[in-house]
Enzyme design. Structure first.
Site, PDB file in Angstrom:
ATOM      1  N   SER A  73       4.226   1.871 -29.845  1.00  0.00           N
ATOM      2  CA  SER A  73       4.437   2.452 -28.524  1.00  0.00           C
ATOM      3  C   SER A  73       4.154   1.339 -27.518  1.00  0.00           C
ATOM      4  CB  SER A  73       3.453   3.604 -28.293  1.00  0.00           C
ATOM      5  OG  SER A  73       3.371   3.912 -26.911  1.00  0.00           O
ATOM      6  N   TYR A 133      -5.197   6.357 -28.374  1.00  0.00           N
ATOM      7  CA  TYR A 133      -3.791   6.250 -28.831  1.00  0.00           C
ATOM      8  C   TYR A 133      -3.357   4.783 -28.812  1.00  0.00           C
ATOM      9  CZ  TYR A 133       1.295   7.134 -28.867  1.00  0.00           C
ATOM     10  OH  TYR A 133       2.647   7.159 -29.174  1.00  0.00           O
TER      11      TYR A 133
HETATM   12  N1  NAP Z   1       8.342  10.357 -27.804  1.00  0.00           N
HETATM   13  C1  NAP Z   1       7.929   9.265 -27.234  1.00  0.00           C
HETATM   14  O1  NAP Z   1       8.087   9.062 -26.019  1.00  0.00           O
HETATM   15  C2  NAP Z   1       7.232   8.202 -28.021  1.00  0.00           C
HETATM   16  C3  NAP Z   1       6.922   7.003 -27.378  1.00  0.00           C
HETATM   17  C4  NAP Z   1       6.292   6.002 -28.081  1.00  0.00           C
HETATM   18  C5  NAP Z   1       5.977   6.187 -29.412  1.00  0.00           C
HETATM   19  N2  NAP Z   1       6.275   7.373 -30.018  1.00  0.00           N
HETATM   20  C6  NAP Z   1       5.907   7.520 -31.436  1.00  0.00           C
HETATM   21  O2  NAP Z   1       7.025   7.984 -32.160  1.00  0.00           O
HETATM   22  C7  NAP Z   1       6.591   8.782 -33.262  1.00  0.00           C
HETATM   23  C8  NAP Z   1       7.331  10.119 -33.264  1.00  0.00           C
HETATM   24  O3  NAP Z   1       7.039  10.787 -32.051  1.00  0.00           O
HETATM   25  P1  NAP Z   1       7.838  12.091 -31.572  1.00  0.00           P
HETATM   26  O4  NAP Z   1       7.885  12.009 -30.099  1.00  0.00           O
HETATM   27  O5  NAP Z   1       9.074  12.247 -32.356  1.00  0.00           O
HETATM   28  O6  NAP Z   1       6.775  13.222 -31.969  1.00  0.00           O
HETATM   29  P2  NAP Z   1       6.937  14.709 -32.564  1.00  0.00           P
HETATM   30  O7  NAP Z   1       8.206  15.314 -32.110  1.00  0.00           O
HETATM   31  O8  NAP Z   1       5.650  15.385 -32.251  1.00  0.00           O
HETATM   32  O9  NAP Z   1       7.011  14.445 -34.146  1.00  0.00           O
HETATM   33  C9  NAP Z   1       5.909  14.012 -34.849  1.00  0.00           C
HETATM   34  C10 NAP Z   1       6.229  14.083 -36.314  1.00  0.00           C
HETATM   35  O10 NAP Z   1       5.114  13.578 -37.069  1.00  0.00           O
HETATM   36  C11 NAP Z   1       4.922  14.407 -38.174  1.00  0.00           C
HETATM   37  N3  NAP Z   1       3.539  14.305 -38.629  1.00  0.00           N
HETATM   38  C12 NAP Z   1       2.426  14.174 -37.882  1.00  0.00           C
HETATM   39  N4  NAP Z   1       1.328  14.117 -38.679  1.00  0.00           N
HETATM   40  C13 NAP Z   1       1.792  14.189 -39.953  1.00  0.00           C
HETATM   41  C14 NAP Z   1       1.164  14.201 -41.230  1.00  0.00           C
HETATM   42  N5  NAP Z   1      -0.176  14.098 -41.365  1.00  0.00           N
HETATM   43  N6  NAP Z   1       1.927  14.307 -42.323  1.00  0.00           N
HETATM   44  C15 NAP Z   1       3.269  14.420 -42.227  1.00  0.00           C
HETATM   45  N7  NAP Z   1       3.917  14.425 -41.052  1.00  0.00           N
HETATM   46  C16 NAP Z   1       3.185  14.332 -39.941  1.00  0.00           C
HETATM   47  C17 NAP Z   1       5.275  15.792 -37.687  1.00  0.00           C
HETATM   48  O11 NAP Z   1       5.566  16.559 -38.818  1.00  0.00           O
HETATM   49  P3  NAP Z   1       5.441  18.199 -38.862  1.00  0.00           P
HETATM   50  O12 NAP Z   1       6.075  18.657 -37.580  1.00  0.00           O
HETATM   51  O13 NAP Z   1       6.233  18.572 -40.051  1.00  0.00           O
HETATM   52  O14 NAP Z   1       4.011  18.502 -38.957  1.00  0.00           O
HETATM   53  C18 NAP Z   1       6.485  15.493 -36.816  1.00  0.00           C
HETATM   54  O15 NAP Z   1       7.654  15.475 -37.601  1.00  0.00           O
HETATM   55  C19 NAP Z   1       5.070   8.901 -33.129  1.00  0.00           C
HETATM   56  O16 NAP Z   1       4.455   7.945 -33.970  1.00  0.00           O
HETATM   57  C20 NAP Z   1       4.822   8.541 -31.671  1.00  0.00           C
HETATM   58  O17 NAP Z   1       3.527   7.986 -31.462  1.00  0.00           O
HETATM   59  C21 NAP Z   1       6.884   8.388 -29.362  1.00  0.00           C
END
Ligand code: NAP
Length: 253
Positions: free
Chosen positions: A144, A157
């Site tokens: 991130s 974070y």
């Molecule tokens: N969105 C942004 O703006 C942004 C920016 C920078 C970085 N990121 C990074 O991108 C990644 C994805 O983010 P997102 O926005 O797509 O979030 P999200 O929609 O909340 O998705 C998170 C995913 O992680 C899975 N997960 C979390 N803990 C887990 C575990 N212990 N075992 C298996 N699966 C697990 C969840 O699975 P379940 O739903 O099946 O539990 C879900 O599919 C993250 O690492 C986040 O830090 C996002």
């Protein structure tokens, strides 16, 4: 020959049940990949599968990445049957918390979810890559911009994402002799269930401010998925140890 093609590539995507991971699965399916989609919620994984092309080529794996034993049991037969070509580690959680409220349990929770989970699955996924492999394996960690620049409330974070970035460089050096490329993608703000649930996402003024911080505006999930496709493909065969910052210019200022 299209160097960006993912045809005949077996790609594992964690966090595939939501947000960026789901979109990446859909976009990779359009490029012909055979997908192994990991998440904890089976019905959400099925929803992802329904959005993918060539559904018969993909497998759903319902597992908590912190359950190391279960993960080992799952990968044992998979590594015998398949040769994997890539893994994208999307699974993770976010947290906005003032420093005064930081606790051991919050530190543990974030480090487990954002670092241990990715390490667990990466160790198992690269097992099918033998020393003599003629094809490459592309290992991608999702960081991130909060691992690069600061924001109030992001202490814990940011630490998890900054630690991953430091680790990626050493791992790239260690695994290069096995033709395993290791890279990171560091996104700015992209609308997903994770970011929609942040308290500021409900406040129009705060969202306008956030938009202004990204000179090109906030991102869309495809902006991250398309970079993953590049790093997973043969077009990136000489790319390892890098951090691809995808933030609409947030960190350019
Ligand atoms: N969105 C942004 O703006 C942004 C920016 C920078 C970085 N990121 C990074 O991108 C990644 C994805 O983010 P997102 O926005 O797509 O979030 P999200 O929609 O909340 O998705 C998170 C995913 O992680 C899975 N997960 C979390 N803990 C887990 C575990 N212990 N075992 C298996 N699966 C697990 C969840 O699975 P379940 O739903 O099946 O539990 C879900 O599919 C993250 O690492 C986040 O830090 C996002």
């Amino acid at each position: 020959m299209n160097p960006f093609s993912l045809v005949n590539k077996n790609i594992i995507i964690t966090g595939a049940s939501s947000g960026l991971g789901r979109n990446c699965a859909v976009e990779c399916s359009k490029q012909g990949a055979n997908l192994f989609l990991i998440g904890r919620n089976m019905s959400a994984l099925v929803q992802t599968l329904n959005e993918c092309l060539n559904q018969e080529n993909h497998q759903l794996i319902c597992c908590d990445l912190l359950d190391t034993e279960k993960l080992k049991q799952i990968f044992l037969p998979l590594n015998e049957k398949f040769h994997f070509h890539g893994l994208v580690n999307f699974a993770g959680i976010s947290l906005t918390l003032p420093f005064r409220n930081t606790s051991d349990s919050k530190l543990n929770e974030l480090f487990q979810a954002n670092i241990y989970s990715a390490v667990n699955v990466s160790k198992l996924a690269i097992k099918s890559q033998k020393d003599s492999s003629s094809t490459q394996f592309s290992l991608i960690f999702i960081g991130s911009i909060m691992g690069l620049v600061g924001e109030s409330g992001k202490f814990v974070y940011s630490m998890t994402k900054g630690a991953l970035l430091a680790g990626v460089k050493s791992l790239a050096v260690e695994l290069a002799p096995k033709q395993i490329r290791v890279n990171m993608i560091s996104p700015g703000w992209v609308q997903t269930p994770m970011t929609e649930n942040q308290y500021y996402a409900k406040n129009q003024e705060a969202m306008d401010e956030l938009n202004k911080k990204h000179p090109l505006g906030v991102g869309k999930p495809e902006d991250i998925s398309w970079a993953c496709i590049y790093l997973l493909s043969d077009a990136a065969r000489w790319v390892t140890g890098t951090n691809l910052i995808l933030d609409g210019g947030y960190t350019a200022k």
